[in-house]
Design a protein around this motif. Structure first.
Motif, PDB file in Angstrom:
ATOM      1  N   GLU A 148       0.845  -1.189   0.000  1.00 29.08           N
ATOM      2  CA  GLU A 148       0.000   0.000   0.000  1.00 29.08           C
ATOM      3  C   GLU A 148       0.882   1.241   0.000  1.00 29.08           C
ATOM      4  N   ASP A 150       1.273   5.641   0.398  1.00 24.42           N
ATOM      5  CA  ASP A 150       0.814   6.994   0.702  1.00 24.42           C
ATOM      6  C   ASP A 150       1.171   7.859  -0.492  1.00 24.42           C
ATOM      7  N   LYS A 271       3.281   2.766   2.554  1.00 26.78           N
ATOM      8  CA  LYS A 271       2.534   3.122   3.760  1.00 26.78           C
ATOM      9  C   LYS A 271       3.200   2.500   4.977  1.00 26.78           C
ATOM     10  N   TRP A 278       3.032   7.469  10.042  1.00 27.94           N
ATOM     11  CA  TRP A 278       2.360   8.571   9.332  1.00 27.94           C
ATOM     12  C   TRP A 278       3.256   9.802   9.300  1.00 27.94           C
ATOM     13  N   ASN A 281       6.143   9.354   6.911  1.00 36.71           N
ATOM     14  CA  ASN A 281       5.747   9.507   5.515  1.00 36.71           C
ATOM     15  C   ASN A 281       5.529  10.960   5.122  1.00 36.71           C
TER      16      ASN A 281
END
Length: 362
Positions: A148, A150, A271, A278, A281
Motif C-alpha cells: 500500500e 501513501d 505506507k 504517518w 511519511n
C-alpha cells in the motif's frame, strides 16, 4: 558504436513516438478522485475523446461516451440515480455497463448500449483504459507492487511538446550533468517488465566530491539507485536513493490538443503503520516534493520551447533510442477516435519490426 556515421542512412521517422495524432493504448489519468463526489457527474475530454464520468451511490466510478444515443444531448447535464445515469433531455437512463434500462414513455426500452470504458482508481487518481479490455494492470512502482502507498498529488502542468519527449527527459543522461549538475556518469541497463512497461536503471557509482554523497557515504557505500519505470510511453516513475531510503515520483502525462502535453505529478512512498509511520511519511513526501521541484524547475523552460528532432544521436543517447524502440512496438490508437491503426504502412502487431534496431543495438 559510431552512431554519427549511421545517422544519414539508419534513422527512420518513428510512426508513434512524437506523433501528435497517435498514442499508445493503455491506462491514462482522468482527474483526482477527490474531485468527483458520490452522485456527481462531470464532462472530461481525454486524448481528443469527449466522455462523462460519474460516481454512483455505490461509490464506483463509471466512464461513458459523452452524448446520448437518442438525440445527442450531453450526458454531463444529466443526474446520477443510484448507480446509473439519467439523461437530462428525455430522461433516458443508462446503467454502469452503458445499457439503456429506462425510457419514461416506453414500457420496455430498446436494446441499445452506450460505449463504456474500463475505469479504476489508484494513487488518488481516476484512470481510464483506452480500449475494450485492459491488457495490463494499473501502473505501479515495481518495488511497491504488493504494498500500500501513501500518495500526495504534487502538481498539474501543460507543456508545449509531445508526451514522449517529456518522458525521455528522465533518461537523458547528458542533461543530468549539464542542467542539473549531478556528479555522476550515468549508464543505464534496460529491462522490459512487460509489453507496455520498461525499466532503465543506473549502474554507476556517484562521485565522492558532492557534499550530500560524502555525507551519506559515512553510512552507505553502495551505488545510489536512480531508475525509471515507463508505462505506455506516457507514465514515468522515478525511484531515487540508497537502498535504505527510496523516494518515488510518478509523472503521468497524456497527449493534449496540438501535440502538447497535459500532466500530473504524484509523490509516493510505502505506507507505514502507526502515528510515527504517518509522521515519517509526511517527511518522506516532503523530501520527495523538494526533489521533484529541483528536477522540474530546470526542465520546464526547455520543454516549453523545444522543437524535438533527434537528427544527430550520439552514444549518450543510447537509452533514448531504446525508449523510442519500445514505444514503436506497442499498439497505437488514433487521437480523438481511439481506433487502432490499420494501414499498409503499419505492420501487424506480432510481426512489427523494431524501430531502428541497428542504432538501438537491442
Amino acid at each position: 558504436m559510431n552512431l554519427n556515421s549511421q545517422t544519414s542512412s539508419s534513422i527512420r521517422k518513428p510512426k508513434i513516438f512524437n506523433n501528435p495524432e497517435r498514442f499508445i493504448e493503455g491506462w491514462y489519468w482522468v482527474i483526482p478522485s477527490q474531485n468527483l463526489r458520490v452522485g456527481e457527474v462531470k464532462p472530461v475530454t481525454i486524448l481528443g475523446r469527449e466522455l462523462v464520468i460519474y460516481r454512483g451511490k455505490d461509490k464506483r466510478v463509471v466512464t461513458l461516451d459523452a452524448y446520448c444515443p437518442h438525440m445527442g444531448a450531453h450526458l454531463a447535464e444529466g443526474k446520477v440515480e443510484g448507480s446509473a445515469l439519467r439523461c437530462f433531455f428525455h430522461h433516458w437512463k443508462f446503467d454502469a455497463e452503458g445499457m439503456c434500462i429506462d425510457i419514461p414513455c416506453l414500457d420496455i426500452p430498446p436494446s441499445l448500449k452506450l460505449q463504456t470504458w474500463p475505469t479504476a482508481e489508484k494513487y488518488g487518481m481516476i484512470w481510464v483504459w483506452t480500449g475494450e479490455i485492459p491488457q495490463q494492470p494499473l501502473p505501479f512502482v515495481p518495488e511497491l507492487e504488493q504494498k500500500e502507498c501513501d500518495v500526495a498529488i504534487h502538481s498539474h502542468f501543460l507543456l508545449n511538446c509531445h508526451p514522449n519527449v517529456v518522458m525521455i527527459n528522465a533518461i537523458d543522461a547528458q542533461h543530468l550533468n549539464t542542467v542539473h549538475k549531478l556528479p555522476l556518469e550515468i549508464i543505464f541497463e534496460r529491462h522490459e517488465l512487460n509489453e507496455n512497461a520498461i525499466i532503465f536503471s543506473n549502474t554507476t557509482p556517484i562521485k565522492d566530491n558532492f557534499f550530500f554523497i560524502k555525507l551519506i557515504r559515512l553510512f552507505y557505500k553502495n551505488v545510489i539507485t536512480y531508475s525509471i519505470c515507463y508505462w505506455y510511453g506516457s507514465i514515468g516513475i522515478v525511484t531515487i536513493g540508497p537502498d535504505f531510503f527510496h523516494i518515488h515520483m510518478m509523472v503521468a502525462v497524456r497527449l493534449h490538443e496540438g501535440g502538447k502535453t497535459e500532466g500530473q505529478v504524484l509523490l509516493m512512498t510505502k505506507k507505514r503503520k502507526g502515528i510515527f509511520g504517518w509522521l515519517c511519511n509526511r517527511v518522506v513526501l516532503w523530501l520527495t516534493k523538494i526533489t521533484a521541484k529541483y528536477f522540474l524547475m530546470g526542465d520546464i523552460k526547455i520543454l516549453q520551447t523545444i522543437q524535438f528532432d533527434l537528427k544527430t544521436p550520439i552514444k549518450a543517447d543510447h537509452s533514448i533510442m531504446q525508449f523510442i524502440n519500445h514505444v514503436e512496438k506497442q499498439q497505437s490508437l488514433m487521437w480523438g477516435t481511439w481506433k487502432e491503426i490499420r494501414s499498409r504502412d503499419v505492420e501487424s502487431k506480432p510481426r512489427r519490426e523494431r524501430w531502428q534496431d541497428t542504432m538501438s543495438n537491442d
